[in-house]
Design a protein around this motif. Structure first.
Motif, PDB file in Angstrom:
ATOM      1  N   VAL A 197       6.837  11.229  15.270  1.00 12.14           N
ATOM      2  CA  VAL A 197       6.481  10.516  14.131  1.00 12.14           C
ATOM      3  C   VAL A 197       6.942  11.532  12.932  1.00 12.14           C
ATOM      4  CG1 VAL A 197       4.531   9.589  12.633  1.00 12.14           C
ATOM      5  CG2 VAL A 197       4.557   9.299  15.251  1.00 12.14           C
ATOM      6  N   PHE A 198       7.273  10.780  11.782  1.00 14.23           N
ATOM      7  CA  PHE A 198       8.021  11.309  10.655  1.00 14.23           C
ATOM      8  C   PHE A 198       7.142  10.746   9.628  1.00 14.23           C
ATOM      9  CE2 PHE A 198      11.375  11.766  13.595  1.00 14.23           C
ATOM     10  CZ  PHE A 198      11.779  13.206  13.250  1.00 14.23           C
ATOM     11  N   LEU A 199       7.019  11.308   8.334  1.00 18.68           N
ATOM     12  CA  LEU A 199       6.485  10.884   7.027  1.00 18.68           C
ATOM     13  C   LEU A 199       7.622  10.804   6.054  1.00 18.68           C
ATOM     14  CD1 LEU A 199       2.563  12.196   6.979  1.00 18.68           C
ATOM     15  CD2 LEU A 199       3.562   9.970   7.736  1.00 18.68           C
ATOM     16  N   HIS A 200       7.365   9.572   5.197  1.00 15.39           N
ATOM     17  CA  HIS A 200       8.372   9.623   4.165  1.00 15.39           C
ATOM     18  C   HIS A 200       7.536   8.819   2.927  1.00 15.39           C
ATOM     19  CE1 HIS A 200      11.577   8.339   1.607  1.00 15.39           C
ATOM     20  NE2 HIS A 200      12.461   8.485   2.605  1.00 15.39           N
ATOM     21  N   ASP A 201       7.563   9.289   1.871  1.00 12.87           N
ATOM     22  CA  ASP A 201       6.545   8.859   0.608  1.00 12.87           C
ATOM     23  C   ASP A 201       7.214   7.815  -0.153  1.00 12.87           C
ATOM     24  OD1 ASP A 201       4.665  10.716   0.938  1.00 12.87           O
ATOM     25  OD2 ASP A 201       5.760  12.277   0.259  1.00 12.87           O
ATOM     26  N   ALA A 202       8.473   7.441   0.323  1.00 16.09           N
ATOM     27  CA  ALA A 202       9.276   6.298  -0.703  1.00 16.09           C
ATOM     28  C   ALA A 202      10.176   5.770   0.020  1.00 16.09           C
ATOM     29  CB  ALA A 202      10.000   7.075  -1.887  1.00 16.09           C
ATOM     30  N   LEU A 203       9.748   5.105   1.276  1.00 16.73           N
ATOM     31  CA  LEU A 203      10.814   4.182   1.866  1.00 16.73           C
ATOM     32  C   LEU A 203      11.069   3.163   1.281  1.00 16.73           C
ATOM     33  CD1 LEU A 203       8.759   4.219   5.462  1.00 16.73           C
ATOM     34  CD2 LEU A 203      11.082   5.312   5.014  1.00 16.73           C
ATOM     35  N   PRO A 204      12.491   2.789   1.482  1.00 20.60           N
ATOM     36  CA  PRO A 204      13.006   1.560   0.386  1.00 20.60           C
ATOM     37  C   PRO A 204      12.311   0.220   1.178  1.00 20.60           C
ATOM     38  CG  PRO A 204      14.713   2.312   2.359  1.00 20.60           C
ATOM     39  CD  PRO A 204      13.637   3.118   2.153  1.00 20.60           C
ATOM     40  N   ASP A 205      12.135  -0.675   0.018  1.00 15.16           N
ATOM     41  CA  ASP A 205      11.606  -1.759   0.277  1.00 15.16           C
ATOM     42  C   ASP A 205      10.100  -1.822   0.978  1.00 15.16           C
ATOM     43  OD1 ASP A 205      13.514  -3.903  -0.514  1.00 15.16           O
ATOM     44  OD2 ASP A 205      14.515  -3.341   1.001  1.00 15.16           O
ATOM     45  N   ASP A 206       9.360  -0.573   0.598  1.00 13.10           N
ATOM     46  CA  ASP A 206       7.871  -0.423   1.284  1.00 13.10           C
ATOM     47  C   ASP A 206       6.936  -1.522   0.957  1.00 13.10           C
ATOM     48  OD1 ASP A 206       7.712   0.387  -1.257  1.00 13.10           O
ATOM     49  OD2 ASP A 206       6.836   2.490  -0.867  1.00 13.10           O
ATOM     50  N   SER A 207       7.304  -2.226  -0.326  1.00 15.71           N
ATOM     51  CA  SER A 207       6.251  -3.116  -0.710  1.00 15.71           C
ATOM     52  C   SER A 207       6.783  -4.644  -0.193  1.00 15.71           C
ATOM     53  CB  SER A 207       6.191  -3.118  -2.228  1.00 15.71           C
ATOM     54  OG  SER A 207       7.554  -3.676  -2.696  1.00 15.71           O
ATOM     55  N   ARG A 208       7.778  -4.763   0.533  1.00 18.65           N
ATOM     56  CA  ARG A 208       8.241  -6.035   1.033  1.00 18.65           C
ATOM     57  C   ARG A 208       8.321  -6.065   2.473  1.00 18.65           C
ATOM     58  NH1 ARG A 208      11.960  -5.668  -1.941  1.00 18.65           N
ATOM     59  NH2 ARG A 208      11.261  -7.029  -3.660  1.00 18.65           N
ATOM     60  N   CYS A 209       9.129  -5.216   3.222  1.00 18.19           N
ATOM     61  CA  CYS A 209       9.333  -5.230   4.617  1.00 18.19           C
ATOM     62  C   CYS A 209       9.434  -3.766   5.200  1.00 18.19           C
ATOM     63  CB  CYS A 209      10.545  -6.066   4.896  1.00 18.19           C
ATOM     64  SG  CYS A 209      12.102  -5.357   4.161  1.00 18.19           S
ATOM     65  N   GLY A 210       9.341  -3.836   6.769  1.00 17.35           N
ATOM     66  CA  GLY A 210       9.665  -2.615   7.452  1.00 17.35           C
ATOM     67  C   GLY A 210      10.853  -3.105   8.378  1.00 17.35           C
ATOM     68  N   LEU A 211      11.347  -1.983   9.134  1.00 21.26           N
ATOM     69  CA  LEU A 211      12.490  -2.206   9.939  1.00 21.26           C
ATOM     70  C   LEU A 211      12.531  -1.811  11.353  1.00 21.26           C
ATOM     71  CD1 LEU A 211      15.703  -3.085   9.871  1.00 21.26           C
ATOM     72  CD2 LEU A 211      16.172  -0.615   9.277  1.00 21.26           C
ATOM     73  N   ASN A 212      12.776  -2.294  12.418  1.00 23.58           N
ATOM     74  CA  ASN A 212      12.695  -1.718  13.608  1.00 23.58           C
ATOM     75  C   ASN A 212      14.034  -1.956  14.416  1.00 23.58           C
ATOM     76  OD1 ASN A 212       9.687  -1.405  14.042  1.00 23.58           O
ATOM     77  ND2 ASN A 212       9.585  -3.356  13.656  1.00 23.58           N
ATOM     78  N   VAL A 213      14.414  -1.078  15.276  1.00 29.70           N
ATOM     79  CA  VAL A 213      15.550  -1.057  15.929  1.00 29.70           C
ATOM     80  C   VAL A 213      15.223  -0.985  17.557  1.00 29.70           C
ATOM     81  CG1 VAL A 213      17.687   0.113  16.353  1.00 29.70           C
ATOM     82  CG2 VAL A 213      16.848   0.182  14.033  1.00 29.70           C
ATOM     83  N   MET A 214      15.556  -1.908  18.006  1.00 29.10           N
ATOM     84  CA  MET A 214      15.124  -2.058  19.652  1.00 29.10           C
ATOM     85  C   MET A 214      16.249  -1.975  20.388  1.00 29.10           C
ATOM     86  SD  MET A 214      11.824  -4.625  18.566  1.00 29.10           S
ATOM     87  CE  MET A 214      12.953  -5.150  17.238  1.00 29.10           C
ATOM     88  N   ASP A 215      16.013  -1.983  21.888  1.00 26.43           N
ATOM     89  CA  ASP A 215      17.043  -2.051  22.826  1.00 26.43           C
ATOM     90  C   ASP A 215      18.052  -3.054  22.625  1.00 26.43           C
ATOM     91  OD1 ASP A 215      15.667   0.059  23.952  1.00 26.43           O
ATOM     92  OD2 ASP A 215      15.221  -1.113  25.801  1.00 26.43           O
TER      93      ASP A 215
END
Length: 281
Positions: A197-215
């Motif tokens: 786990v990492f932390l980031h204080d200013a992820l892009p589009d943090d008020s709109r969406c998240g992103l997942n990369v799966m198999d």
């Protein structure tokens, strides 16, 4: 009306013309082949052939018809337009959650996207889609700006404990909400050797969406800008979308800081007002 718009209308208002072009784009056909491919009657297919010949899109070679170079060009462009409009219709209900700050995002990479959002009669489609995706992958990397429902978090933690390779870059308020939801379970899951786990204080589009990369796919999780609650899921197997997601994730990970599992302890001194919360279901 512009002549190009008239030509589009000429095709769009006749399913038999479109079907004939589609069949001819594969290989030359005789009249019977075209009748079978389009489902048109013999008089109708005759009119279709004449219409296409009048526009110089079709030529006869013996008993068979084939697209002219101009006809092949027009057909390709018309079908590109059709696919673009299909993608537009598919994403119409979830446009507000499409990334705007994640560099390189392109709508055309989502032509085959699976879209899940709450319908008027069934609000649980996004929750069920997240569960399906978590159960279907052996690894996941993501930008954690979306708060999943409690049922999704139960599945997420179970999959991590079962061995799902997990690497996540979280927004601190979202991670804190997850820890507050179930401190014991999250400590167990996030403390696994297969979970980083990492932390980031200013992820892009943090008020709109998240992103997942799966198999087998990548997923965009749209959320409410105030509560971060899950609202929609858009996932695709597109190789181009995957390449984009890999690049976005790698950039964010390089900017993030490592998270210490010791920070998982809940802080009772913090005011609950304005704090993100995990919702049931």
């Amino acid at each position: 009306m512009d002549s190009a718009i008239q030509a589009i209308e000429f095709l769009a208002r006749s399913e038999h013309r479109v079907a004939a072009l589609e069949a001819l784009s594969e290989e030359p056909r005789d009249r019977r082949d075209l009748r079978d491919a389009t489902g048109a009657s013999d008089p109708t297919i005759g009119r279709v052939i004449r219409d296409l010949e009048d526009r110089s899109w079709l030529a006869r070679e013996g008993a068979r018809y084939e697209l002219t170079p101009l006809g092949a060009y027009v057909t390709d462009r018309f079908f590109e337009l059709r696919e673009g409009m299909r993608t537009g219709e598919r994403l119409r209900e979830v446009w507000r959650w499409l990334p705007r700050e994640m560099e390189g995002f392109a709508v055309e990479h989502y032509e085959d996207a699976v879209v899940a959002y709450p319908g008027p009669n069934y609000p649980y489609a996004p929750v069920e889609r997240v569960t399906h995706l978590l159960e279907s992958t052996a690894s996941i990397r993501g930008l954690g700006t979306t708060l999943y429902k409690s049922g999704n978090l139960d599945v997420f933690c179970r999959r991590v404990i079962e061995g799902m390779e997990t690497e996540y870059v979280y927004s601190p308020p979202v991670l804190r909400a997850i820890v507050d939801w179930n401190p014991e379970l999250t400590a167990r899951a996030l403390g696994c050797d297969n979970c980083t786990v990492f932390l980031h204080d200013a992820l892009p589009d943090d008020s709109r969406c998240g992103l997942n990369v799966m198999d087998d796919c990548i997923g965009i999780c749209g959320h409410d800008p105030e509560t971060a609650q899950l609202e929609a899921v858009i996932d695709t197997r597109s190789p181009e979308a995957r390449e984009w997601a890999e690049d976005v994730y790698a950039r964010c990970r390089s900017e993030a800081r490592q998270f210490d599992v010791g920070e998982l302890a809940p802080d009772a001194s913090r005011s609950p007002e304005g704090r993100l919360r995990v919702e049931p279901r």
